[in-house]
Scaffold this motif. Structure first.
Motif, PDB file in Angstrom:
ATOM      1  N   TYR A  78       1.015  -1.234   0.057  1.00  0.00           N
ATOM      2  CA  TYR A  78      -0.028   0.100  -0.170  1.00  0.00           C
ATOM      3  C   TYR A  78       0.916   1.218   0.140  1.00  0.00           C
ATOM      4  CZ  TYR A  78      -3.439   3.381   0.840  1.00  0.00           C
ATOM      5  OH  TYR A  78      -4.429   4.592   1.206  1.00  0.00           O
ATOM      6  N   THR A  79       0.567   2.249  -1.037  1.00  0.00           N
ATOM      7  CA  THR A  79       1.202   3.377  -1.264  1.00  0.00           C
ATOM      8  C   THR A  79       0.502   4.603  -1.260  1.00  0.00           C
ATOM      9  OG1 THR A  79       3.225   1.980  -2.343  1.00  0.00           O
ATOM     10  CG2 THR A  79       3.310   4.454  -2.263  1.00  0.00           C
ATOM     11  N   GLU A  80       0.487   5.406  -0.490  1.00  0.00           N
ATOM     12  CA  GLU A  80      -0.495   6.546  -0.518  1.00  0.00           C
ATOM     13  C   GLU A  80      -0.084   7.468  -1.634  1.00  0.00           C
ATOM     14  OE1 GLU A  80      -3.684   8.387   1.078  1.00  0.00           O
ATOM     15  OE2 GLU A  80      -2.501   7.222   2.356  1.00  0.00           O
ATOM     16  N   GLY A  81      -1.083   7.796  -2.362  1.00  0.00           N
ATOM     17  CA  GLY A  81      -1.088   8.652  -3.621  1.00  0.00           C
ATOM     18  C   GLY A  81      -1.088   8.120  -5.259  1.00  0.00           C
ATOM     19  N   LEU A  82      -1.163   6.853  -5.005  1.00  0.00           N
ATOM     20  CA  LEU A  82      -1.012   6.205  -6.550  1.00  0.00           C
ATOM     21  C   LEU A  82      -2.426   6.594  -6.897  1.00  0.00           C
ATOM     22  CD1 LEU A  82       0.497   2.703  -5.927  1.00  0.00           C
ATOM     23  CD2 LEU A  82       1.766   4.780  -6.704  1.00  0.00           C
ATOM     24  N   ASN A  83      -2.401   6.793  -8.238  1.00  0.00           N
ATOM     25  CA  ASN A  83      -3.760   7.215  -9.148  1.00  0.00           C
ATOM     26  C   ASN A  83      -3.779   6.871 -10.346  1.00  0.00           C
ATOM     27  OD1 ASN A  83      -3.115   9.472 -10.529  1.00  0.00           O
ATOM     28  ND2 ASN A  83      -2.740  10.430  -8.508  1.00  0.00           N
ATOM     29  N   ALA A  84      -4.757   7.065 -11.288  1.00  0.00           N
ATOM     30  CA  ALA A  84      -4.830   6.639 -12.668  1.00  0.00           C
ATOM     31  C   ALA A  84      -4.372   7.669 -13.596  1.00  0.00           C
ATOM     32  CB  ALA A  84      -6.269   6.226 -12.988  1.00  0.00           C
ATOM     33  N   LYS A  85      -3.823   8.790 -13.111  1.00  0.00           N
ATOM     34  CA  LYS A  85      -3.193   9.939 -14.054  1.00  0.00           C
ATOM     35  C   LYS A  85      -1.763   9.385 -14.103  1.00  0.00           C
ATOM     36  CE  LYS A  85      -6.353  13.376 -12.458  1.00  0.00           C
ATOM     37  NZ  LYS A  85      -6.534  14.787 -11.669  1.00  0.00           N
ATOM     38  N   TYR A  95       3.289   1.492 -19.025  1.00  0.00           N
ATOM     39  CA  TYR A  95       1.928   1.039 -18.938  1.00  0.00           C
ATOM     40  C   TYR A  95       1.029   2.081 -18.319  1.00  0.00           C
ATOM     41  CZ  TYR A  95       4.393  -3.500 -18.660  1.00  0.00           C
ATOM     42  OH  TYR A  95       5.214  -4.709 -19.070  1.00  0.00           O
ATOM     43  N   ASP A  96      -0.083   2.408 -18.848  1.00  0.00           N
ATOM     44  CA  ASP A  96      -0.861   3.403 -18.353  1.00  0.00           C
ATOM     45  C   ASP A  96      -1.772   2.881 -17.350  1.00  0.00           C
ATOM     46  OD1 ASP A  96      -0.129   5.457 -20.290  1.00  0.00           O
ATOM     47  OD2 ASP A  96      -1.256   4.345 -21.889  1.00  0.00           O
ATOM     48  N   ILE A  97      -1.827   3.306 -16.446  1.00  0.00           N
ATOM     49  CA  ILE A  97      -2.603   2.852 -15.339  1.00  0.00           C
ATOM     50  C   ILE A  97      -4.195   3.010 -15.464  1.00  0.00           C
ATOM     51  CG2 ILE A  97      -3.097   3.347 -12.730  1.00  0.00           C
ATOM     52  CD1 ILE A  97      -0.302   3.813 -12.293  1.00  0.00           C
ATOM     53  N   GLN A  98      -5.116   2.228 -15.498  1.00  0.00           N
ATOM     54  CA  GLN A  98      -6.357   2.191 -15.540  1.00  0.00           C
ATOM     55  C   GLN A  98      -7.187   2.354 -14.073  1.00  0.00           C
ATOM     56  OE1 GLN A  98      -7.711   2.291 -18.773  1.00  0.00           O
ATOM     57  NE2 GLN A  98      -5.653   2.660 -19.085  1.00  0.00           N
ATOM     58  N   ALA A 114      -3.117  -1.899 -15.261  1.00  0.00           N
ATOM     59  CA  ALA A 114      -2.492  -0.984 -16.307  1.00  0.00           C
ATOM     60  C   ALA A 114      -2.215  -1.918 -17.562  1.00  0.00           C
ATOM     61  CB  ALA A 114      -1.157  -0.766 -15.669  1.00  0.00           C
ATOM     62  N   VAL A 115      -2.363  -1.123 -18.679  1.00  0.00           N
ATOM     63  CA  VAL A 115      -2.526  -1.387 -20.120  1.00  0.00           C
ATOM     64  C   VAL A 115      -1.142  -0.890 -20.626  1.00  0.00           C
ATOM     65  CG1 VAL A 115      -3.541  -1.152 -22.183  1.00  0.00           C
ATOM     66  CG2 VAL A 115      -5.057  -1.427 -20.169  1.00  0.00           C
ATOM     67  N   VAL A 116      -0.411  -1.879 -21.469  1.00  0.00           N
ATOM     68  CA  VAL A 116       0.681  -1.594 -22.037  1.00  0.00           C
ATOM     69  C   VAL A 116       0.420  -0.367 -23.145  1.00  0.00           C
ATOM     70  CG1 VAL A 116       2.469  -2.188 -23.551  1.00  0.00           C
ATOM     71  CG2 VAL A 116       1.756  -3.870 -21.946  1.00  0.00           C
TER      72      VAL A 116
END
Length: 119
Positions: A78-85, A95-98, A114-116
């Motif tokens: 768990y890491t604070e601040g991860l997001n899809a942007k 990899y683009d985070i979905q 994530a998608v390549v």
């Protein structure tokens, strides 16, 4: 003998040995260079150990062209601040985070879908 009830949600033990892949999580930021001009670029926000799993490979026909989508699941602490942007860089692939999911809402691990990114 007194019966002690089990907790409703049992916390899974984290097997850190499975997290053997080092990934970079990058964020798109705008900074100002030495000449005072705005510069937009990707900057590394986190280096994380991850367990990587292939989710699916799907082919879709769009505008008479076949597109192959490679979706991966990255399991990290768990890491604070991860997001899809943000995006992930692993072995010179982007990899683009979905989505970023807090596994079991326990703040123990997160699953990043994530998608390549195609060149």
């Amino acid at each position: 003998m007194k019966h002690i009830p089990k907790p409703i949600v049992e916390q899974k033990k984290l097997n850190t040995g499975e997290m053997r892949n080092r990934i970079e999580v990058q964020e798109f930021v705008e900074t100002v260079n030495e000449n005072g001009y705005p510069v937009e670029d990707w900057q590394t926000k986190h280096h994380l150990w991850a367990k990587i799993k292939t989710v699916k490979g799907s082919e879709v026909i769009k505008a008479a062209a076949e597109v192959n989508t490679e979706t991966y699941r990255f399991i990290v602490r768990y890491t604070e601040g991860l997001n899809a942007k943000q995006r992930i860089v692993f072995k010179n692939r982007i990899y683009d985070i979905q989505a970023v999911l807090n596994d079991d809402e326990l703040q123990n691990t997160q699953t990043i879908i994530a998608v390549v990114r195609k060149p």
